[in-house]
Motif scaffolding. Structure first.
Motif, mmCIF file in Angstrom:
data_model
loop_
_atom_site.group_PDB
_atom_site.id
_atom_site.type_symbol
_atom_site.label_atom_id
_atom_site.label_comp_id
_atom_site.label_asym_id
_atom_site.label_seq_id
_atom_site.Cartn_x
_atom_site.Cartn_y
_atom_site.Cartn_z
ATOM 1 N N VAL A 80 0.089 9.521 -1.610
ATOM 2 C CA VAL A 80 -0.194 8.836 -0.345
ATOM 3 C C VAL A 80 -1.618 9.139 0.113
ATOM 4 C CG1 VAL A 80 0.405 8.721 2.105
ATOM 5 C CG2 VAL A 80 2.214 8.799 0.378
ATOM 6 N N VAL A 81 -2.336 8.108 0.537
ATOM 7 C CA VAL A 81 -3.707 8.252 1.027
ATOM 8 C C VAL A 81 -3.829 7.532 2.362
ATOM 9 C CG1 VAL A 81 -6.141 7.691 0.599
ATOM 10 C CG2 VAL A 81 -4.683 8.429 -1.293
ATOM 11 N N ARG B 74 -1.031 3.624 -0.853
ATOM 12 C CA ARG B 74 -1.498 4.082 -2.161
ATOM 13 C C ARG B 74 -2.941 3.642 -2.371
ATOM 14 N NH1 ARG B 74 2.852 5.917 -1.162
ATOM 15 N NH2 ARG B 74 4.615 6.225 -2.573
ATOM 16 N N PHE B 75 -3.712 4.436 -3.114
ATOM 17 C CA PHE B 75 -5.110 4.138 -3.373
ATOM 18 C C PHE B 75 -5.208 3.372 -4.687
ATOM 19 C CE2 PHE B 75 -9.532 5.075 -4.492
ATOM 20 C CZ PHE B 75 -10.163 4.964 -3.262
ATOM 21 N N HIS B 76 -5.748 2.157 -4.622
ATOM 22 C CA HIS B 76 -5.794 1.286 -5.797
ATOM 23 C C HIS B 76 -7.236 1.140 -6.289
ATOM 24 C CE1 HIS B 76 -1.566 -0.016 -5.412
ATOM 25 N NE2 HIS B 76 -1.786 0.147 -4.118
ATOM 26 N N ALA B 77 -7.624 2.033 -7.163
ATOM 27 C CA ALA B 77 -8.960 2.004 -7.771
ATOM 28 C C ALA B 77 -8.929 2.882 -9.007
ATOM 29 C CB ALA B 77 -10.022 2.484 -6.788
ATOM 30 N N ASP C 80 -1.259 14.078 8.886
ATOM 31 C CA ASP C 80 -1.758 13.350 7.716
ATOM 32 C C ASP C 80 -0.597 12.584 7.078
ATOM 33 O OD1 ASP C 80 -4.350 13.545 5.691
ATOM 34 O OD2 ASP C 80 -2.473 13.170 4.622
ATOM 35 N N PRO C 81 -0.832 11.328 6.640
ATOM 36 C CA PRO C 81 0.272 10.529 6.085
ATOM 37 C C PRO C 81 0.886 11.108 4.815
ATOM 38 C CG PRO C 81 -1.847 9.429 5.772
ATOM 39 C CD PRO C 81 -2.096 10.565 6.711
ATOM 40 N N SER D 261 8.810 13.692 2.201
ATOM 41 C CA SER D 261 8.876 13.334 0.780
ATOM 42 C C SER D 261 7.743 13.991 0.014
ATOM 43 C CB SER D 261 8.812 11.811 0.610
ATOM 44 O OG SER D 261 7.566 11.310 1.071
ATOM 45 N N GLY D 262 7.968 14.157 -1.286
ATOM 46 C CA GLY D 262 6.946 14.764 -2.126
ATOM 47 C C GLY D 262 7.302 16.195 -2.510
#
Length: 244
Positions: free
Chosen positions: A21-22, A76-79, A107-108, A113-114
């Motif tokens: 997660v970002v 989510r970070f898409h790069a 912070d998200p 979860s996680g």
């Protein structure tokens, strides 16, 4: 303002960290020297002045006219590459906290979860890894500052003139960013150019200026999200105006 508190068992025993997660609200992110080539594959890299010290930091631009990270979708970070400061935004170094850490409670990536931060009241191996990663990042950011200090000492830093225009004809100037002046670099004495080349600073300067082409990618991401379309009307540095 993030709620950052020293990590402790009593209040944070049930928290988890989702490393996938970002946060989506950051437009500029600081990067370390070792990240320069990796980040340049996805995002424009610039310099930004630290308000407290006046020194320039190496940063990646991940948003444009809004305080939104355009690479984040569904948290989510898409790069190709995600800057380490974004991966670790949930934590800070703090000698008063467990494992030498503080946690940004809002912070998200922090929640239910996680990976667990604690197991049976004891810090999980995750925390040791996070602390080591943060220490490495701090050192890497320091190396980036040293690199940029060298550019500043050679009077190579120039304001970035970046203006975008919406469909309504309104101009949006992205202010407070700097880059390397190409003409200033070309005017350097040969001995200084050789010195920059041998230190790796010349190659880094080339990456910085080449990465500005990624502003177009940010425009594409902005427009694809259904926002008012933007186009680049100016993207250059003013070689007649030093940053000093």
């Amino acid at each position: 303002m993030s709620r950052v508190r020293a990590l402790n068992r009593a209040e944070h025993a049930t928290l988890r960290f989702d490393r996938t997660v970002v946060g989506a609200s950051q437009r500029i992110v600081q990067i370390g020297l070792s990240e320069l080539a990796l980040a340049a594959a996805d995002m424009p890299l610039c310099l930004a002045k630290d308000a407290n010290t006046g020194r320039f930091n190496l940063v990646a631009l991940v948003g444009l006219v809004e305080p939104i990270n355009l690479f984040v979708h569904d948290r989510r970070f898409h790069a190709t590459y995600c800057p380490r400061a974004l991966q670790l935004s949930a934590f800070r170094l703090d000698q008063n906290g467990v494992a030498g850490l503080a946690v940004a409670e809002d912070d998200p990536a922090i929640g239910a979860s996680g990976d667990a931060l604690f197991h049976d009241g004891e810090p999980s191996p995750l925390l040791t890894g996070v602390a080591a990663a943060l220490e490495t990042l701090v050192t890497d950011i320091g190396a980036a500052r040293d690199l940029v200090d060298g550019y500043a000492a050679n009077h190579l830093v120039r304001p970035l003139d970046l203006v975008l225009q919406g469909d309504d004809g309104r101009d949006h100037a992205i202010e407070g960013l700097y880059t390397i002046g190409k003409e200033a670099l070309m005017r350097l004495p040969d001995a200084d150019v050789v010195r920059l080349h041998r230190s790796g600073a010349l190659a880094s300067a080339a990456l910085l200026t080449a990465s500005l082409a990624q502003v177009e990618r940010l425009c594409q991401l902005h427009n694809a999200a259904g926002r008012q379309p933007l186009r680049i009307t100016r993207l250059s540095h003013d070689d007649g105006l030093s940053a000093f």
